[in-house]
Write a protein that holds these residues in place. Structure first.
Motif, PDB file in Angstrom:
ATOM      1  N   PHE A 233       0.832  -1.205   0.000  1.00 39.62           N
ATOM      2  CA  PHE A 233       0.000   0.000   0.000  1.00 39.62           C
ATOM      3  C   PHE A 233       0.867   1.255   0.000  1.00 39.62           C
ATOM      4  O   PHE A 233       0.635   2.181  -0.785  1.00 39.62           O
ATOM      5  CB  PHE A 233      -0.919  -0.009   1.221  1.00 39.62           C
ATOM      6  CG  PHE A 233      -1.841   1.181   1.299  1.00 39.62           C
ATOM      7  CD1 PHE A 233      -3.095   1.144   0.714  1.00 39.62           C
ATOM      8  CD2 PHE A 233      -1.450   2.344   1.950  1.00 39.62           C
ATOM      9  CE1 PHE A 233      -3.942   2.243   0.775  1.00 39.62           C
ATOM     10  CE2 PHE A 233      -2.282   3.446   2.021  1.00 39.62           C
ATOM     11  CZ  PHE A 233      -3.539   3.394   1.436  1.00 39.62           C
ATOM     12  N   VAL A 234       1.872   1.289   0.880  1.00 37.31           N
ATOM     13  CA  VAL A 234       2.705   2.493   1.006  1.00 37.31           C
ATOM     14  C   VAL A 234       3.538   2.718  -0.247  1.00 37.31           C
ATOM     15  O   VAL A 234       3.675   3.861  -0.713  1.00 37.31           O
ATOM     16  CB  VAL A 234       3.611   2.392   2.256  1.00 37.31           C
ATOM     17  CG1 VAL A 234       4.596   3.557   2.298  1.00 37.31           C
ATOM     18  CG2 VAL A 234       2.765   2.385   3.527  1.00 37.31           C
ATOM     19  N   ALA A 237       1.204   4.056  -2.790  1.00 35.43           N
ATOM     20  CA  ALA A 237       0.772   5.392  -2.391  1.00 35.43           C
ATOM     21  C   ALA A 237       1.867   6.419  -2.649  1.00 35.43           C
ATOM     22  O   ALA A 237       1.593   7.569  -3.022  1.00 35.43           O
ATOM     23  CB  ALA A 237       0.385   5.385  -0.909  1.00 35.43           C
ATOM     24  N   GLN A 356      -2.586  -3.410  -2.020  1.00 33.16           N
ATOM     25  CA  GLN A 356      -1.526  -2.665  -2.695  1.00 33.16           C
ATOM     26  C   GLN A 356      -2.089  -1.744  -3.775  1.00 33.16           C
ATOM     27  O   GLN A 356      -1.717  -0.570  -3.852  1.00 33.16           O
ATOM     28  CB  GLN A 356      -0.528  -3.641  -3.308  1.00 33.16           C
ATOM     29  CG  GLN A 356       0.597  -2.973  -4.089  1.00 33.16           C
ATOM     30  CD  GLN A 356       1.593  -3.985  -4.635  1.00 33.16           C
ATOM     31  OE1 GLN A 356       1.637  -5.126  -4.191  1.00 33.16           O
ATOM     32  NE2 GLN A 356       2.399  -3.573  -5.598  1.00 33.16           N
ATOM     33  N   SER A 358      -4.857  -0.349  -4.071  1.00 29.47           N
ATOM     34  CA  SER A 358      -5.686   0.760  -3.599  1.00 29.47           C
ATOM     35  C   SER A 358      -4.843   1.942  -3.132  1.00 29.47           C
ATOM     36  O   SER A 358      -5.378   3.034  -2.906  1.00 29.47           O
ATOM     37  CB  SER A 358      -6.594   0.287  -2.451  1.00 29.47           C
ATOM     38  OG  SER A 358      -5.831  -0.069  -1.311  1.00 29.47           O
ATOM     39  N   GLY A 359      -3.540   1.747  -3.000  1.00 23.68           N
ATOM     40  CA  GLY A 359      -2.681   2.792  -2.457  1.00 23.68           C
ATOM     41  C   GLY A 359      -2.663   4.063  -3.276  1.00 23.68           C
ATOM     42  O   GLY A 359      -2.849   5.166  -2.737  1.00 23.68           O
ATOM     43  N   THR A 363      -4.584   7.700  -2.295  1.00 23.64           N
ATOM     44  CA  THR A 363      -3.683   8.816  -2.007  1.00 23.64           C
ATOM     45  C   THR A 363      -3.963   9.998  -2.923  1.00 23.64           C
ATOM     46  O   THR A 363      -3.940  11.159  -2.483  1.00 23.64           O
ATOM     47  CB  THR A 363      -2.219   8.374  -2.152  1.00 23.64           C
ATOM     48  OG1 THR A 363      -1.984   7.241  -1.312  1.00 23.64           O
ATOM     49  CG2 THR A 363      -1.270   9.489  -1.754  1.00 23.64           C
TER      50      THR A 363
END
Length: 410
Positions: A233-234, A237, A356, A358-359, A363
């Motif tokens: 995710f990060v 993002a 992942q 959706s990051g 954002t």
């Protein structure tokens, strides 16, 4: 003819199953790049709206919310179904769009529907492809196989956009969509020649809910894999500010779209060389340190961007960005492949990738309203700090892990 039954254990990397898989996925990736550009221009021609193009992209991502459930279903059926049927369905979808586009009857509602349906097919197709690869190559060559696929993907990406641009501009969107449709048909036919494993009988006897819980238990109790959704995710993002702010940066340098294009090309070259280095390492590749190194490189690149570097330094940052992304993504995929029981690969990949993917859109939604009011230095330094802290956290949890992890074993 169809290849049925359980595949023979692969004795070498360059076996017929892997070669067919590699060739098919390469030409299919090129077709997808062509259709992406063609659909964007078809949508723009119909609506004259950039917002409509953005909505098309968003609709393709909505089905990712169902990724964990799709991955669980993938583990309960033959991989042949999501792979072959998925390609044939996408072939038919693109043929419909091609036919209507060439006759001037395509409506924007159809484009939206096709984007959503393509996304829906992908949440079954992607976990299936990731679950298939470990059965096609020897375990000791799995890292090298991932590197080859990554390098091939980057080569297609570097040359594919140039080829796609020429095709769409010279032939028009209609013929380009036909090329994409044919690439899906070819991929589906090629999968018929690959020996694809059948699900274990004891897996089929479980209930769907029991399989879902089992996959979640495998992911959530593993000392490292339980952190993969956050990690994915990060990292995705962190791409959002880059994609949002780079055009503004290059507009300020006077290079505009040309500078942005060079940056993305150099980044792709960095990703290519990163994948080639993983291929060269082969079974010496260690996934956990690679993920940490990639995050550190990623974070330092953001820090460099925050100080408004000279144009020539931007190209260096782009190259390192690509290399860092390659190390992190390849390390994550390899770790999931070797640490997940073979019969659970679909559901575990589905769970990780749904979070992942959706990051970036989340954002973008979060920062788009106030991004213009913040200094680039603040945005990029914040991204740098988050990524470097994530790298420290990742290495800390890997050192605390007491499990005999195949991905870091000496």
């Amino acid at each position: 003819m169809f290849m049925t039954g359980q595949p023979r254990a692969a004795k070498k990397l360059w076996n017929s199953n892997f070669v067919i898989y590699l060739l098919g996925s390469t030409q299919s990736s090129l077709g997808s790049i062509i259709s992406g550009i063609a659909l964007s221009f078809v949508t723009l021609e119909i609506t004259q709206s950039a917002g409509a193009t953005g909505l098309t992209l968003a609709l393709s991502m909505v089905p990712n919310l169902l990724g964990p459930f799709a991955g669980t279903l993938v583990d309960r059926i033959s991989l042949r179904i999501p792979l072959i049927v998925g390609d044939l369905l996408r072939f038919m979808l693109m043929m419909v769009v091609w036919y209507l586009a060439t006759h001037g009857d395509v409506q924007v509602g159809l484009i939206y529907a096709v984007s959503f349906l393509n996304g829906l097919i992908s949440i079954f197709y992607t976990p299936a492809t990731e679950a298939l690869l470990p059965s096609l190559v020897p375990e000791e060559d799995l890292a090298r196989a991932n590197g080859i696929l990554g390098a091939t993907s980057q080569v297609v990406g570097i040359g594919g956009y140039a080829v796609a641009g020429v095709l769409v501009s010279q032939l028009g969107a209609g013929p380009s969509l036909l090329i994409d449709a044919i690439s899906f048909l070819v991929m589906g036919l090629m999968y018929m020649l690959v020996e694809i494993p059948q699900p274990r009988k004891d897996v089929q006897q479980n209930t769907f809910l029991a399989d879902f819980k089992e996959g979640w238990r495998t992911l959530s109790t593993h000392p490292l894999m339980k952190h993969m959704p956050l990690l994915g995710f990060v990292t995705m993002a962190a791409m959002a500010p880059l994609n949002m702010m780079l055009p503004k940066i290059f507009q300020g340098t006077g290079t505009g779209a040309a500078g942005f294009g060079v940056f993305m090309t150099v980044m792709s070259v960095g990703m290519l060389l990163g994948s080639l280095s993983i291929t060269a390492l082969g079974n010496r590749f260690k996934a956990v340190p690679a993920v940490g190194a990639g995050l550190v490189i990623y974070g330092l690149c953001y820090a460099a961007l925050s100080f408004s570097p000279a144009l020539w330094m931007m190209w260096g940052v782009a190259f390192l960005f690509g290399a860092g992304m390659s190390f992190t993504s390849s390390g994550m995929v390899y770790l999931l492949q070797v640490e997940t029981p073979r019969e659970q690969l679909g559901r575990v990949f589905g769970m990780v990738f749904s979070v992942q993917m959706s990051g970036m859109p989340l954002t973008l939604l979060l920062i788009s309203g106030f991004a213009d009011r913040l200094q680039l230095t603040v945005i990029f330094l914040s991204c740098s700090a988050v990524l470097l802290l994530l790298a420290v956290f990742w290495m800390w949890v890997s050192r605390r892990s007491k499990a005999p992890l195949a991905a870091i074993a000496d």
